[in-house]
Write a protein that holds these residues in place. Structure first.
Motif, PDB file in Angstrom:
ATOM      1  N   ASN A 199       3.037 -15.311  -4.747  1.00 16.51           N
ATOM      2  CA  ASN A 199       2.974 -15.718  -6.152  1.00 16.51           C
ATOM      3  C   ASN A 199       4.336 -15.805  -6.820  1.00 16.51           C
ATOM      4  O   ASN A 199       4.491 -16.493  -7.824  1.00 16.51           O
ATOM      5  CB  ASN A 199       2.120 -14.723  -6.945  1.00 16.51           C
ATOM      6  CG  ASN A 199       0.653 -14.818  -6.607  1.00 16.51           C
ATOM      7  OD1 ASN A 199       0.137 -15.897  -6.372  1.00 16.51           O
ATOM      8  ND2 ASN A 199      -0.027 -13.679  -6.564  1.00 16.51           N
ATOM      9  N   SER A 200       5.334 -15.086  -6.281  1.00 14.83           N
ATOM     10  CA  SER A 200       6.627 -15.007  -6.951  1.00 14.83           C
ATOM     11  C   SER A 200       7.730 -14.844  -5.919  1.00 14.83           C
ATOM     12  O   SER A 200       7.546 -14.191  -4.891  1.00 14.83           O
ATOM     13  CB  SER A 200       6.637 -13.817  -7.926  1.00 14.83           C
ATOM     14  OG  SER A 200       7.888 -13.683  -8.557  1.00 14.83           O
TER      15      SER A 200
ATOM     16  N   GLY B 208       3.250 -11.095  -3.479  1.00 10.32           N
ATOM     17  CA  GLY B 208       1.974 -11.794  -3.447  1.00 10.32           C
ATOM     18  C   GLY B 208       0.851 -10.863  -3.072  1.00 10.32           C
ATOM     19  O   GLY B 208       0.799  -9.714  -3.505  1.00 10.32           O
ATOM     20  N   ARG B 209      -0.032 -11.358  -2.221  1.00  4.02           N
ATOM     21  CA  ARG B 209      -1.189 -10.555  -1.815  1.00  4.02           C
ATOM     22  C   ARG B 209      -1.458 -10.726  -0.326  1.00  4.02           C
ATOM     23  O   ARG B 209      -1.184 -11.778   0.265  1.00  4.02           O
ATOM     24  CB  ARG B 209      -2.434 -10.941  -2.600  1.00  4.02           C
ATOM     25  CG  ARG B 209      -3.020 -12.274  -2.202  1.00  4.02           C
ATOM     26  CD  ARG B 209      -4.449 -12.439  -2.712  1.00  4.02           C
ATOM     27  NE  ARG B 209      -4.510 -12.784  -4.105  1.00  4.02           N
ATOM     28  CZ  ARG B 209      -5.630 -12.960  -4.774  1.00  4.02           C
ATOM     29  NH1 ARG B 209      -6.794 -12.791  -4.173  1.00  4.02           N
ATOM     30  NH2 ARG B 209      -5.632 -13.291  -6.036  1.00  4.02           N
TER      31      ARG B 209
ATOM     32  N   ASP C 211      -7.636 -16.974  -8.989  1.00  2.00           N
ATOM     33  CA  ASP C 211      -8.110 -16.042 -10.006  1.00  2.00           C
ATOM     34  C   ASP C 211      -9.093 -15.005  -9.464  1.00  2.00           C
ATOM     35  O   ASP C 211      -9.558 -14.151 -10.208  1.00  2.00           O
ATOM     36  CB  ASP C 211      -8.786 -16.807 -11.155  1.00  2.00           C
ATOM     37  CG  ASP C 211      -7.789 -17.651 -11.925  1.00  2.00           C
ATOM     38  OD1 ASP C 211      -6.631 -17.217 -12.043  1.00  2.00           O
ATOM     39  OD2 ASP C 211      -8.147 -18.747 -12.386  1.00  2.00           O
TER      40      ASP C 211
ATOM     41  N   VAL D 151      -2.983  -7.038  -6.588  1.00  2.00           N
ATOM     42  CA  VAL D 151      -2.325  -8.295  -6.214  1.00  2.00           C
ATOM     43  C   VAL D 151      -0.970  -8.375  -6.893  1.00  2.00           C
ATOM     44  O   VAL D 151      -0.871  -8.192  -8.111  1.00  2.00           O
ATOM     45  CB  VAL D 151      -3.184  -9.517  -6.628  1.00  2.00           C
ATOM     46  CG1 VAL D 151      -2.418 -10.812  -6.377  1.00  2.00           C
ATOM     47  CG2 VAL D 151      -4.493  -9.527  -5.865  1.00  2.00           C
TER      48      VAL D 151
ATOM     49  N   MET E  48       1.806 -10.214  -8.668  1.00  2.00           N
ATOM     50  CA  MET E  48       1.832 -11.475  -9.415  1.00  2.00           C
ATOM     51  C   MET E  48       3.240 -11.963  -9.729  1.00  2.00           C
ATOM     52  O   MET E  48       3.500 -13.153  -9.730  1.00  2.00           O
ATOM     53  CB  MET E  48       1.055 -11.307 -10.729  1.00  2.00           C
ATOM     54  CG  MET E  48      -0.403 -10.927 -10.542  1.00  2.00           C
ATOM     55  SD  MET E  48      -1.332 -12.174  -9.606  1.00  2.00           S
ATOM     56  CE  MET E  48      -1.237 -13.564 -10.723  1.00  2.00           C
ATOM     57  N   ASN E  49       4.161 -11.051 -10.010  1.00  2.00           N
ATOM     58  CA  ASN E  49       5.527 -11.447 -10.367  1.00  2.00           C
ATOM     59  C   ASN E  49       6.485 -10.340  -9.975  1.00  2.00           C
ATOM     60  O   ASN E  49       6.099  -9.170  -9.900  1.00  2.00           O
ATOM     61  CB  ASN E  49       5.631 -11.747 -11.864  1.00  2.00           C
ATOM     62  CG  ASN E  49       6.771 -12.705 -12.172  1.00  2.00           C
ATOM     63  OD1 ASN E  49       7.605 -12.988 -11.315  1.00  2.00           O
ATOM     64  ND2 ASN E  49       6.819 -13.206 -13.398  1.00  2.00           N
TER      65      ASN E  49
ATOM     66  N   THR F 148       1.536  -6.451 -11.264  1.00  2.00           N
ATOM     67  CA  THR F 148       0.343  -6.603 -10.434  1.00  2.00           C
ATOM     68  C   THR F 148      -0.915  -6.754 -11.288  1.00  2.00           C
ATOM     69  O   THR F 148      -0.953  -6.340 -12.451  1.00  2.00           O
ATOM     70  CB  THR F 148       0.146  -5.388  -9.504  1.00  2.00           C
ATOM     71  OG1 THR F 148      -0.078  -4.214 -10.300  1.00  2.00           O
ATOM     72  CG2 THR F 148       1.362  -5.176  -8.617  1.00  2.00           C
ATOM     73  N   ASN F 149      -1.917  -7.346 -10.696  1.00 10.87           N
ATOM     74  CA  ASN F 149      -3.279  -7.312 -11.223  1.00 10.87           C
ATOM     75  C   ASN F 149      -4.056  -6.264 -10.429  1.00 10.87           C
ATOM     76  O   ASN F 149      -3.961  -6.217  -9.197  1.00 10.87           O
ATOM     77  CB  ASN F 149      -3.957  -8.670 -11.094  1.00 10.87           C
ATOM     78  CG  ASN F 149      -3.535  -9.618 -12.191  1.00 10.87           C
ATOM     79  OD1 ASN F 149      -2.890  -9.210 -13.161  1.00 10.87           O
ATOM     80  ND2 ASN F 149      -3.876 -10.878 -12.051  1.00 10.87           N
TER      81      ASN F 149
ATOM     82  N   TRP G  41      -3.665  -5.013 -15.715  1.00 10.28           N
ATOM     83  CA  TRP G  41      -2.373  -5.267 -15.088  1.00 10.28           C
ATOM     84  C   TRP G  41      -1.564  -3.981 -15.002  1.00 10.28           C
ATOM     85  O   TRP G  41      -1.768  -3.043 -15.760  1.00 10.28           O
ATOM     86  CB  TRP G  41      -1.598  -6.353 -15.829  1.00 10.28           C
ATOM     87  CG  TRP G  41      -1.142  -5.984 -17.219  1.00 10.28           C
ATOM     88  CD1 TRP G  41      -1.860  -6.060 -18.372  1.00 10.28           C
ATOM     89  CD2 TRP G  41       0.152  -5.495 -17.581  1.00 10.28           C
ATOM     90  NE1 TRP G  41      -1.111  -5.641 -19.429  1.00 10.28           N
ATOM     91  CE2 TRP G  41       0.137  -5.293 -18.988  1.00 10.28           C
ATOM     92  CE3 TRP G  41       1.312  -5.200 -16.875  1.00 10.28           C
ATOM     93  CZ2 TRP G  41       1.241  -4.823 -19.678  1.00 10.28           C
ATOM     94  CZ3 TRP G  41       2.429  -4.732 -17.569  1.00 10.28           C
ATOM     95  CH2 TRP G  41       2.379  -4.544 -18.953  1.00 10.28           C
TER      96      TRP G  41
END
Length: 220
Positions: free
Chosen positions: A122-123, A136-137, A146, A179, A181-182, A195-196, A208
């Motif tokens: 993701n980043s 990422g994940r 999502d 996950v 995210m950034n 993260t989420n 988050w």
């Protein structure tokens, strides 16, 4: 000395020596050439982030196409941009994909990574040494950007300037799916990871989290 007189009004007179005329004509010719050169000179390229298209042009270029793929992260570099996301491999599993693209849109390098299950990025962020941190994940299965699954784990890895993985870490707490995210580099080998998170037992809504980690940091 022979003089030639030029008049433009009754009250003003200019006197120029014939001997001075060649120098005057040369000056006028050079000035005119400079004006023409300035009008015809190609404009300098406009710098838009890491990409430098010619002024007035729109840079639009497609990449990939061998498999289904999606780009989720993009950042500037000293040579252009670097993008990250996922693509499907020959068996249909998702794997991380990274593209290095120069300042005029030419693809320099493409790297793919999959250590287990399905993994996406993701980043991506430059490490200052020609490589990158990637967040990422790592999932047992992945259907949509999502969507979060029970087996999701925040995944961070670092690559060098040849695309080789220097180290990788997976982060998640017990009974949670997480996950990455950034990511932002904090210095001295550390980074901030956004993260989420979802509780896999209660099924609560996604929240988050912010985590400061590094090569030897762990979450349990």
């Amino acid at each position: 000395m022979i003089l030639t007189t030029f008049s433009y009004s009754k009250s003003n007179r200019y006197e120029i020596s014939i001997l001075q005329l060649p120098a005057l004509l040369t000056f006028l010719l050079l000035a005119n050439s400079a004006i023409v050169l300035g009008q015809n000179q190609h404009p300098e390229p406009e710098v838009l982030g890491g990409i430098q298209p010619e002024r007035g042009q729109v840079l639009e270029q497609g990449y990939g196409g061998e498999y289904d793929e999606t780009i989720l992260g993009l950042t500037n570099t000293s040579f252009g941009v670097v993008a990250c996301g996922w693509e499907e491999d020959a068996t249909g599993n998702k794997r991380v994909v990274i593209y290095e693209i120069d300042s005029i849109g030419v693809l320099l390098n493409k790297y793919t990574y999959n250590t287990s299950g399905e993994q996406i990025a993701n980043s991506i962020f430059p490490d200052g040494l020609g490589g990158y941190y990637v967040a990422g994940r790592s999932s047992l299965s992945y259907a949509d950007f999502d969507e979060m699954n029970i087996g999701d784990t925040a995944w961070v890895f670092r690559i060098d300037n040849t695309g080789s993985i220097l180290w990788e870490q997976k982060y998640k707490n017990t009974n949670q799916a997480e996950v990455g995210m950034n990511l932002l580099v904090a210095g001295n080998g550390y980074f901030w990871l956004l993260t989420n998170i979802i509780n896999t037992q209660s099924g609560n809504q996604v929240r988050w989290g912010l985590f400061c980690g590094g090569e030897y940091s762990y979450k349990y």
